[in-house]
Write an enzyme that holds these catalytic residues in place. Structure first.
Site, PDB file in Angstrom:
ATOM      1  N   GLY A 144       0.794  -1.224   0.000  1.00 19.97           N
ATOM      2  CA  GLY A 144       0.000   0.000   0.000  1.00 19.97           C
ATOM      3  C   GLY A 144       0.828   1.276   0.000  1.00 19.97           C
ATOM      4  O   GLY A 144       1.990   1.319  -0.396  1.00 19.97           O
ATOM      5  N   ASP A 177      -4.328  -9.290  -5.192  1.00 15.05           N
ATOM      6  CA  ASP A 177      -5.560  -8.600  -5.582  1.00 15.05           C
ATOM      7  C   ASP A 177      -5.495  -7.111  -5.300  1.00 15.05           C
ATOM      8  O   ASP A 177      -5.940  -6.292  -6.112  1.00 15.05           O
ATOM      9  CB  ASP A 177      -6.783  -9.235  -4.913  1.00 15.05           C
ATOM     10  CG  ASP A 177      -6.647  -9.335  -3.394  1.00 15.05           C
ATOM     11  OD1 ASP A 177      -5.575  -8.999  -2.859  1.00 15.05           O
ATOM     12  OD2 ASP A 177      -7.620  -9.734  -2.748  1.00 15.05           O
ATOM     13  N   GLY A 178      -4.908  -6.709  -4.163  1.00 17.45           N
ATOM     14  CA  GLY A 178      -4.768  -5.290  -3.865  1.00 17.45           C
ATOM     15  C   GLY A 178      -3.878  -4.592  -4.875  1.00 17.45           C
ATOM     16  O   GLY A 178      -4.169  -3.470  -5.321  1.00 17.45           O
ATOM     17  N   THR A 194      -0.398 -14.542  -5.683  1.00 10.66           N
ATOM     18  CA  THR A 194      -0.900 -14.800  -4.345  1.00 10.66           C
ATOM     19  C   THR A 194      -0.576 -16.234  -3.988  1.00 10.66           C
ATOM     20  O   THR A 194      -0.969 -17.162  -4.702  1.00 10.66           O
ATOM     21  CB  THR A 194      -2.413 -14.559  -4.208  1.00 10.66           C
ATOM     22  OG1 THR A 194      -2.857 -15.114  -2.960  1.00 10.66           O
ATOM     23  CG2 THR A 194      -3.192 -15.211  -5.342  1.00 10.66           C
ATOM     24  N   ILE A 195       0.125 -16.417  -2.912  1.00 14.08           N
ATOM     25  CA  ILE A 195       0.488 -17.766  -2.503  1.00 14.08           C
ATOM     26  C   ILE A 195      -0.743 -18.542  -2.053  1.00 14.08           C
ATOM     27  O   ILE A 195      -0.773 -19.773  -2.098  1.00 14.08           O
ATOM     28  CB  ILE A 195       1.552 -17.710  -1.387  1.00 14.08           C
ATOM     29  CG1 ILE A 195       2.340 -19.022  -1.320  1.00 14.08           C
ATOM     30  CG2 ILE A 195       0.934 -17.336  -0.050  1.00 14.08           C
ATOM     31  CD1 ILE A 195       3.589 -18.946  -0.468  1.00 14.08           C
ATOM     32  N   ASP A 196      -1.805 -17.810  -1.639  1.00 15.30           N
ATOM     33  CA  ASP A 196      -3.023 -18.460  -1.138  1.00 15.30           C
ATOM     34  C   ASP A 196      -3.903 -19.026  -2.245  1.00 15.30           C
ATOM     35  O   ASP A 196      -4.889 -19.698  -1.961  1.00 15.30           O
ATOM     36  CB  ASP A 196      -3.864 -17.468  -0.322  1.00 15.30           C
ATOM     37  CG  ASP A 196      -3.194 -17.058   0.969  1.00 15.30           C
ATOM     38  OD1 ASP A 196      -2.212 -17.706   1.362  1.00 15.30           O
ATOM     39  OD2 ASP A 196      -3.656 -16.073   1.587  1.00 15.30           O
ATOM     40  N   GLY A 217      -3.366 -18.905   4.454  1.00 16.55           N
ATOM     41  CA  GLY A 217      -4.737 -18.966   3.974  1.00 16.55           C
ATOM     42  C   GLY A 217      -5.586 -18.012   4.773  1.00 16.55           C
ATOM     43  O   GLY A 217      -6.311 -18.416   5.672  1.00 16.55           O
TER      44      GLY A 217
END
Length: 481
Positions: free
Chosen positions: A165, A190-191, A218-220, A264
């Site tokens: 951010g 996503d951000g 994203t690792i998740d 997660g």
């Protein structure tokens, strides 16, 4: 800075229910752009390829499972090299930035973007923006060449550094404009992709010939539409090693419990896939599947049953699971807007210890393992290296062909260009009414935990029949593809 994109989706409607969710192109807002022959047609590496270029009309179907009367449905533009390009090689000034948390494969993507631009298209000018989005206006840059990035894929993390951010769109676009950058490759979750969409809007508003390309990270594995995110396979492999260690510890002591907390925040894909891969897990807890601790049908009852039957147990819990049960909920958020979570692993470890020592008077030996930062920091596996290479090459082909305001990823095994709004519209989650979760339940033999309310009502009604083990309605997620 707002993170909302104002662009209307670029939709093409065809026959038999065909819908193409297209991505923006530089020619949409800059008229009379010249085009050039694609340098790949003279590239020795492609001389043996039967068809150099992707046909303009090639698209990829979002849904691959169909019935004979199913409409053709949503499609995305196929990734790959085009016959005509919108940049001359010597005029390209590209930059790469990595944002958000670490993930295996970041350096591989960086390396392949640099090498693809250079080896395939003859581009010599590539800048690395150091320190995430903030690096654009703090003047932190490094020159990237095939030589300087030659072996970075063997290292974890990102050679460009990262941050979360804290950026200003206009300052970033001012920096892009001042430096003469005309291709921007943005690697992040996503951000970050929401930020990339807003950066694209500002560039479009100014009428700049700048291609903005997102590469989802994203690792998740919680980004929708794409088959999976890079680094996920590596994370599952490393998570399995942690589970194996927990299993060894658990089986070596009387009433041994190995507890592993995996990544997660909102999606339990790593926990689910590592559990299925391991075959040593007795219970997997994820954010999408509610559970509770005490009473009939609760986790404590299941643990006691497994210990009495087998003498040991392995539990995997995703970091976002059970957060609603923690006594001190945090409403704070990090710089990327993610809710700050408490350590559910430590919390549930203490709850288990207290329950069995104080209430059940039962000796247990619990070992808690949190491999989070070990997993995030390792280099990517062979399969992820291949995936990252294809992602990067697809991104470069798209930018050179004049596409912009898009992200790239595999859809049903084929690489496609996807509008930013589709990536940002929701989070991909484990569907606990899907077969994959059923496969996990059958592998572990764990129950689908009832809600406390259902148990209380069942007891009050004094019903003798078999309880309804249907999953909670508020645990359902949208169907995944």
């Amino acid at each position: 800075m707002g993170l909302e994109s104002n662009s209307m989706p670029k939709i093409v409607i065809g026959d038999f229910g065909y819908t193409l969710e297209d991505v923006p192109h530089l020619s949409d807002f800059i008229p009379d752009l010249p085009t050039y022959p694609n340098p790949l047609q003279d590239n020795p590496a492609y001389s043996a390829v039967r068809q150099y270029f992707v046909d303009y009309d090639d698209t990829i179907a979002q849904n691959i499972v169909v019935h004979k009367d199913t409409p053709r449905g949503i499609h995305f533009r196929r990734a790959g090299p085009r016959q005509r390009v919108y940049f001359e090689s010597d005029d390209v000034h590209a930059c790469i930035v990595t944002c958000g948390g670490l993930c295996p494969g970041l350096n591989t993507v960086i390396r392949e973007i640099v090498c693809s631009l250079n080896y395939m298209y003859g581009v010599k000018s590539v800048l690395g923006i150091h320190g995430g989005y903030k690096g654009f206006y703090s003047k932190n840059t490094i020159s990237l060449t095939p030589k300087s990035v030659n072996d970075i894929h063997k290292r974890g993390g990102t050679i460009l550094g990262t941050s979360r951010g804290g950026y200003e769109t206009k300052k970033i676009v001012d920096s892009i404009q001042d430096r003469g950058i005309n291709q921007v490759y943005i690697i992040g979750g996503d951000g970050t992709q929401k930020g990339a969409a807003v950066i694209f809007e500002e560039i479009k508003k100014r009428g700049l010939k700048v291609a903005v390309v997102g590469i989802p990270k994203t690792i998740d594995n919680d980004i929708p539409v794409i088959d999976k995110s890079f680094g996920f396979d590596t994370a599952v492999e490393e998570a399995e090693r942690a589970i194996n260690a927990a299993h060894v510890e658990a089986t070596s002591f009387e009433n041994g419990i190995g507890l592993v907390k995996l990544m997660g925040r909102y999606s339990g894909f790593i926990a689910m896939y590592a559990t299925i891969a391991s075959r040593d897990v007795d219970c997997c807890l994820i954010p999408e599947s509610p559970f509770y601790l005490e009473g009939r049908g609760g986790l404590f009852e299941y643990i006691e049953k497994r210990l009495k039957e087998f003498g040991h147990m392995v539990i995997v819990i995703a970091e976002g699971a059970g957060q609603e049960m923690l006594s001190e909920s945090l409403n704070q958020k990090d710089a990327s807007g993610n809710k700050l979570l408490q350590d559910v692993g430590l919390w549930i470890s203490q709850k288990i210890k207290d329950h069995f020592s104080k209430e059940r008077k039962m000796t247990i030996n619990l070992k808690y393992i949190d491999p989070t930062y070990m997993i995030r920091a390792i280099p990517s596996s062979a399969s992820d290296n291949v995936y990252c290479t294809l992602l990067a090459q697809s991104a470069v082909h798209g930018a050179m062909a004049g596409y912009t305001g898009f992200t790239v990823g595999p859809v049903n095994g084929r690489y496609a260009y996807i509008p930013f709004h589709r990536i940002n519209e929701r989070q991909n989650k484990v569907v606990i009414t899907d077969r994959m979760w059923a496969r996990l339940l059958s592998s572990t033999s764990q129950p689908s935990f009832l809600s406390t309310k259902d148990v209380v009502e069942d007891s009050m009604d004094d019903k003798k029949e078999t309880p309804n083990y249907a999953l909670l309605e508020n645990g359902f997620a949208d169907a995944h593809k």
